[in-house]
Write a protein that holds these residues in place. Sequence first.
Motif, PDB file in Angstrom:
ATOM      1  N   UNK A   1     -43.386  11.580 -24.893  1.00 48.75           N
ATOM      2  CA  UNK A   1     -44.061  12.380 -23.858  1.00 48.75           C
ATOM      3  C   UNK A   1     -44.178  11.627 -22.539  1.00 48.75           C
ATOM      4  N   UNK A   2     -44.285  12.422 -21.475  1.00 50.61           N
ATOM      5  CA  UNK A   2     -44.607  11.892 -20.165  1.00 50.61           C
ATOM      6  C   UNK A   2     -46.104  12.006 -19.907  1.00 50.61           C
ATOM      7  N   UNK A   3     -46.463  12.363 -18.689  1.00 48.76           N
ATOM      8  CA  UNK A   3     -47.863  12.416 -18.276  1.00 48.76           C
ATOM      9  C   UNK A   3     -48.653  13.362 -19.177  1.00 48.76           C
ATOM     10  N   UNK A   4     -49.598  12.798 -19.916  1.00 48.51           N
ATOM     11  CA  UNK A   4     -50.355  13.555 -20.906  1.00 48.51           C
ATOM     12  C   UNK A   4     -51.842  13.286 -20.725  1.00 48.51           C
ATOM     13  N   UNK A   5     -52.641  14.326 -20.871  1.00 47.50           N
ATOM     14  CA  UNK A   5     -54.085  14.188 -20.692  1.00 47.50           C
ATOM     15  C   UNK A   5     -54.757  14.004 -22.049  1.00 47.50           C
ATOM     16  N   UNK A   6     -55.346  12.832 -22.256  1.00 47.68           N
ATOM     17  CA  UNK A   6     -56.051  12.573 -23.508  1.00 47.68           C
ATOM     18  C   UNK A   6     -56.945  11.353 -23.336  1.00 47.68           C
ATOM     19  N   UNK A   7     -57.645  11.027 -24.392  1.00 45.74           N
ATOM     20  CA  UNK A   7     -58.524   9.857 -24.410  1.00 45.74           C
ATOM     21  C   UNK A   7     -57.746   8.562 -24.183  1.00 45.74           C
TER      22      UNK A   7
ATOM     23  N   UNK B   1     -54.830  -1.710 -19.673  1.00 45.43           N
ATOM     24  CA  UNK B   1     -54.646  -2.292 -18.351  1.00 45.43           C
ATOM     25  C   UNK B   1     -53.512  -1.684 -17.548  1.00 45.43           C
ATOM     26  N   UNK B   2     -53.648  -1.777 -16.240  1.00 46.23           N
ATOM     27  CA  UNK B   2     -52.615  -1.290 -15.317  1.00 46.23           C
ATOM     28  C   UNK B   2     -52.235  -2.370 -14.306  1.00 46.23           C
TER      29      UNK B   2
ATOM     30  N   UNK C   1     -57.197   3.059 -21.689  1.00 43.96           N
ATOM     31  CA  UNK C   1     -56.413   2.169 -20.833  1.00 43.96           C
ATOM     32  C   UNK C   1     -57.215   1.669 -19.641  1.00 43.96           C
ATOM     33  N   UNK C   2     -58.069   2.522 -19.100  1.00 36.34           N
ATOM     34  CA  UNK C   2     -58.836   2.171 -17.895  1.00 36.34           C
ATOM     35  C   UNK C   2     -60.250   1.708 -18.240  1.00 36.34           C
ATOM     36  N   UNK C   3     -60.503   1.425 -19.508  1.00 35.91           N
ATOM     37  CA  UNK C   3     -61.821   0.962 -19.971  1.00 35.91           C
ATOM     38  C   UNK C   3     -62.907   1.947 -19.555  1.00 35.91           C
ATOM     39  N   UNK C   4     -62.623   3.223 -19.770  1.00 36.65           N
ATOM     40  CA  UNK C   4     -63.630   4.252 -19.531  1.00 36.65           C
ATOM     41  C   UNK C   4     -63.835   4.647 -18.077  1.00 36.65           C
ATOM     42  N   UNK C   5     -62.885   4.333 -17.213  1.00 39.51           N
ATOM     43  CA  UNK C   5     -63.019   4.659 -15.783  1.00 39.51           C
ATOM     44  C   UNK C   5     -62.708   6.145 -15.578  1.00 39.51           C
ATOM     45  N   UNK C   6     -63.751   6.967 -15.568  1.00 36.43           N
ATOM     46  CA  UNK C   6     -63.575   8.420 -15.449  1.00 36.43           C
ATOM     47  C   UNK C   6     -62.987   8.806 -14.095  1.00 36.43           C
ATOM     48  N   UNK C   7     -63.317   8.065 -13.042  1.00 32.85           N
ATOM     49  CA  UNK C   7     -62.779   8.374 -11.716  1.00 32.85           C
ATOM     50  C   UNK C   7     -61.265   8.178 -11.691  1.00 32.85           C
TER      51      UNK C   7
ATOM     52  N   UNK D   1     -54.574 -11.174 -24.092  1.00 33.03           N
ATOM     53  CA  UNK D   1     -55.132 -10.546 -25.286  1.00 33.03           C
ATOM     54  C   UNK D   1     -54.840  -9.046 -25.305  1.00 33.03           C
ATOM     55  N   UNK D   2     -54.805  -8.424 -24.118  1.00 35.68           N
ATOM     56  CA  UNK D   2     -54.404  -7.019 -24.049  1.00 35.68           C
ATOM     57  C   UNK D   2     -52.958  -6.861 -24.489  1.00 35.68           C
ATOM     58  N   UNK D   3     -52.106  -7.772 -24.050  1.00 33.92           N
ATOM     59  CA  UNK D   3     -50.702  -7.727 -24.462  1.00 33.92           C
ATOM     60  C   UNK D   3     -50.579  -7.836 -25.979  1.00 33.92           C
ATOM     61  N   UNK D   4     -51.324  -8.789 -26.549  1.00 35.01           N
ATOM     62  CA  UNK D   4     -51.253  -8.999 -27.993  1.00 35.01           C
ATOM     63  C   UNK D   4     -51.722  -7.760 -28.748  1.00 35.01           C
ATOM     64  N   UNK D   5     -52.796  -7.137 -28.273  1.00 31.26           N
ATOM     65  CA  UNK D   5     -53.302  -5.955 -28.971  1.00 31.26           C
ATOM     66  C   UNK D   5     -52.308  -4.809 -28.922  1.00 31.26           C
ATOM     67  N   UNK D   6     -51.637  -4.640 -27.775  1.00 27.64           N
ATOM     68  CA  UNK D   6     -50.622  -3.580 -27.684  1.00 27.64           C
ATOM     69  C   UNK D   6     -49.440  -3.867 -28.604  1.00 27.64           C
TER      70      UNK D   6
END
Length: 252
Positions: free
Chosen positions: A182-188, A91-92, A193-199, A101-106
């Motif tokens: 690390x800072x801004x990193x490109x990965x899965x 989440x963002x 985090x965005x639940x698969x939001x490719x855009x 629940x997102x908080x708990x999982x993190x």
Amino acid sequence: MQKTAFITGATSGFGRACALRLAQAGWNLILTGRRQERLDDLQQELGSQCQVVTWKLDVRDAEAVQACINNLAPPFDEIDLLLNNAGLALGTEPAQTCDPQDWKQMIDTNILGLTNVTHALLPKLIHKGPGASIINLGSIAGRWPYPGGNVYCGTKAFVEQFSYALRCDLSGTGVRVSNLAPGLSESEFTLVRTVGDKAAYDQLYQGSDPIQPEDIAETVFWLASLPPRLNVNQLELMPVSQAWSPFSIHRN
């Protein structure tokens, strides 16, 4: 003498890249993750370069972690490197609209999972002595907050302070502890985090030339290969395109 690494979250991103890099150097690998098919693919891909054992593992389950470590047979029972890589952000949204629940999982993954694995492996690392390393994957989010970071930033601040305090406790054992941030990193990671939001994924990285998993793998290999007398306490990495901005000021 051949070295052995224990990597959590080895099925994608930084973890997978680190497995590939260490295999290239001939390390024995204990690779853990929650996706069995990806672990199987990794074992098949790397088996010709080094000795590999895989274990389907949820680091949040302390009993499963201990069972995994108890079942390690030679040469995998002597650990030179623990790479605590398993972690996630979810989440963002601002805190007031987040899903608890997102908080708990993190918290459970980034904090409890990391401490479960670390505590279970400490006897083996201490037995190994000088040259053994714990590298914890932190984040610049542990030091530099941002809107929507809330609990994720908090978990990575924990990773940093836990790394420092662990280093104090391990004084005299020869075991090294590093927080790699690390800072801004490109990965899965971002797709999770965005639940698969490719855009959203594409927008985040557009024109930024972000850190790549292979960059982190080279850094991890360098840290683990330093002379035993050296410890890098904290290493913060950003792409050249990333820097700090002025403080936000809300005006009425």
